[in-house]
Design a protein around this motif. Structure first.
Motif, PDB file in Angstrom:
ATOM      1  N   MET A  21       0.827  -1.190   0.000  1.00 57.85           N
ATOM      2  CA  MET A  21       0.000   0.000   0.000  1.00 57.85           C
ATOM      3  C   MET A  21       0.873   1.256   0.000  1.00 57.85           C
ATOM      4  SD  MET A  21      -3.338   0.664   2.333  1.00 57.85           S
ATOM      5  CE  MET A  21      -3.278   2.067   3.405  1.00 57.85           C
ATOM      6  N   GLU A  22       1.965   1.225   0.767  1.00 56.58           N
ATOM      7  CA  GLU A  22       2.818   2.406   0.903  1.00 56.58           C
ATOM      8  C   GLU A  22       3.517   2.749  -0.411  1.00 56.58           C
ATOM      9  OE1 GLU A  22       4.254   5.617   3.132  1.00 56.58           O
ATOM     10  OE2 GLU A  22       2.690   4.193   3.590  1.00 56.58           O
ATOM     11  N   THR A  23       4.029   1.752  -1.116  1.00 59.03           N
ATOM     12  CA  THR A  23       4.706   2.001  -2.386  1.00 59.03           C
ATOM     13  C   THR A  23       3.737   2.566  -3.417  1.00 59.03           C
ATOM     14  OG1 THR A  23       6.263   0.229  -1.942  1.00 59.03           O
ATOM     15  CG2 THR A  23       6.057   0.921  -4.216  1.00 59.03           C
ATOM     16  N   VAL A  24       2.536   2.030  -3.454  1.00 58.78           N
ATOM     17  CA  VAL A  24       1.522   2.529  -4.384  1.00 58.78           C
ATOM     18  C   VAL A  24       1.218   3.981  -4.074  1.00 58.78           C
ATOM     19  CG1 VAL A  24      -0.856   2.248  -5.179  1.00 58.78           C
ATOM     20  CG2 VAL A  24       0.555   0.233  -4.781  1.00 58.78           C
ATOM     21  N   SER A  80      -7.816  -1.577   0.273  1.00 60.32           N
ATOM     22  CA  SER A  80      -6.671  -2.049   1.054  1.00 60.32           C
ATOM     23  C   SER A  80      -6.880  -1.757   2.534  1.00 60.32           C
ATOM     24  CB  SER A  80      -5.376  -1.387   0.569  1.00 60.32           C
ATOM     25  OG  SER A  80      -5.086  -1.773  -0.742  1.00 60.32           O
ATOM     26  N   TYR A  81      -7.358  -0.565   2.830  1.00 61.64           N
ATOM     27  CA  TYR A  81      -7.621  -0.195   4.220  1.00 61.64           C
ATOM     28  C   TYR A  81      -8.652  -1.135   4.841  1.00 61.64           C
ATOM     29  CZ  TYR A  81      -8.969   2.518   8.312  1.00 61.64           C
ATOM     30  OH  TYR A  81      -9.239   2.900   9.600  1.00 61.64           O
ATOM     31  N   ASN A  82      -9.727  -1.393   4.118  1.00 66.61           N
ATOM     32  CA  ASN A  82     -10.772  -2.282   4.639  1.00 66.61           C
ATOM     33  C   ASN A  82     -10.255  -3.701   4.845  1.00 66.61           C
ATOM     34  OD1 ASN A  82     -12.658  -0.213   4.696  1.00 66.61           O
ATOM     35  ND2 ASN A  82     -13.396  -0.646   2.646  1.00 66.61           N
ATOM     36  N   PHE A 140      -4.667  -0.425  14.635  1.00 70.48           N
ATOM     37  CA  PHE A 140      -5.380   0.630  13.908  1.00 70.48           C
ATOM     38  C   PHE A 140      -4.619   1.955  13.958  1.00 70.48           C
ATOM     39  CE2 PHE A 140      -9.145  -2.175  14.471  1.00 70.48           C
ATOM     40  CZ  PHE A 140      -9.432  -2.325  13.126  1.00 70.48           C
ATOM     41  N   LYS A 141      -3.914   2.197  15.057  1.00 69.19           N
ATOM     42  CA  LYS A 141      -3.115   3.417  15.150  1.00 69.19           C
ATOM     43  C   LYS A 141      -2.013   3.405  14.095  1.00 69.19           C
ATOM     44  CE  LYS A 141      -0.768   6.383  18.425  1.00 69.19           C
ATOM     45  NZ  LYS A 141      -0.466   6.657  19.825  1.00 69.19           N
ATOM     46  N   PHE A 142      -1.344   2.260  13.921  1.00 70.94           N
ATOM     47  CA  PHE A 142      -0.330   2.136  12.868  1.00 70.94           C
ATOM     48  C   PHE A 142      -0.949   2.332  11.489  1.00 70.94           C
ATOM     49  CE2 PHE A 142       1.983  -0.798  15.940  1.00 70.94           C
ATOM     50  CZ  PHE A 142       2.897   0.170  16.326  1.00 70.94           C
ATOM     51  N   LEU A 143      -2.077   1.703  11.277  1.00 69.33           N
ATOM     52  CA  LEU A 143      -2.747   1.793   9.982  1.00 69.33           C
ATOM     53  C   LEU A 143      -3.147   3.232   9.666  1.00 69.33           C
ATOM     54  CD1 LEU A 143      -3.892   0.370   7.492  1.00 69.33           C
ATOM     55  CD2 LEU A 143      -5.963  -0.111   8.825  1.00 69.33           C
ATOM     56  N   ASP A 144      -3.650   3.932  10.654  1.00 75.20           N
ATOM     57  CA  ASP A 144      -4.086   5.315  10.441  1.00 75.20           C
ATOM     58  C   ASP A 144      -2.937   6.265  10.123  1.00 75.20           C
ATOM     59  OD1 ASP A 144      -6.741   4.667  10.726  1.00 75.20           O
ATOM     60  OD2 ASP A 144      -6.829   5.203  12.853  1.00 75.20           O
ATOM     61  N   THR A 145      -1.703   5.881  10.502  1.00 72.37           N
ATOM     62  CA  THR A 145      -0.570   6.753  10.174  1.00 72.37           C
ATOM     63  C   THR A 145      -0.252   6.743   8.684  1.00 72.37           C
ATOM     64  OG1 THR A 145       1.104   5.047  10.583  1.00 72.37           O
ATOM     65  CG2 THR A 145       0.505   6.484  12.443  1.00 72.37           C
ATOM     66  N   ILE A 146      -0.687   5.698   7.959  1.00 71.44           N
ATOM     67  CA  ILE A 146      -0.393   5.650   6.526  1.00 71.44           C
ATOM     68  C   ILE A 146      -1.614   5.851   5.648  1.00 71.44           C
ATOM     69  CG2 ILE A 146       1.664   4.236   6.797  1.00 71.44           C
ATOM     70  CD1 ILE A 146      -0.037   1.842   5.794  1.00 71.44           C
ATOM     71  N   TYR A 147      -2.806   5.639   6.156  1.00 71.44           N
ATOM     72  CA  TYR A 147      -4.014   5.751   5.346  1.00 71.44           C
ATOM     73  C   TYR A 147      -4.315   7.201   5.031  1.00 71.44           C
ATOM     74  CZ  TYR A 147      -8.899   5.187   3.906  1.00 71.44           C
ATOM     75  OH  TYR A 147     -10.077   5.213   3.210  1.00 71.44           O
TER      76      TYR A 147
END
Length: 117
Positions: A1-4, A85-87, A106-113
């Motif tokens: 997800m990050e590279t995209v 991807s987030y879902n 979720f905290k980690f996920l929210d830092t990149i979403y």
């Protein structure tokens, strides 16, 4: 997800936020997510344009590639990809966190979403 996301922001991100000027991936002819998806969708005429313009530092050629990406609907495709991807990751967090608080993941996920830079 990050590279995209990095590939997307290189082309469509605001330079004031990303700190990048221009579209370095287009200029360098990188095999970016946008280029791969574009090549999956192009007509023969669009492919010829892509091949004539991709990998050059000429601002007119870079802009032609960006316009092609727009015509192919890549910004909307990226938004859909990011949300899906987030879902998917959210569902996986809920299923496999094994006793750890879901909120940590979720905290980690929210830092990149939906990060803009």
């Amino acid at each position: 997800m990050e590279t995209v996301r990095d590939d997307y922001l290189d082309c469509f991100g605001e330079s004031e936020i990303t700190g990048k000027l221009g579209s370095k991936d287009i200029e360098a002819g990188k095999c970016s997510w946008l280029a791969v998806v574009a090549l999956q969708r192009v007509t023969p005429k669009q492919r010829a344009l892509f091949e004539q313009c991709y990998g050059y530092k000429d601002p007119v050629k870079v802009e032609a590639v960006k316009e092609l990406y727009e015509q192919l609907g890549l910004p909307a495709t990226y938004t859909t990809y990011e949300e899906e991807s987030y879902n998917l990751i959210s569902t996986q967090i809920q299923q496999i966190s094994r006793g750890l608080p879901h909120q940590i993941f979720f905290k980690f996920l929210d830092t990149i979403y939906r990060r803009e830079g």
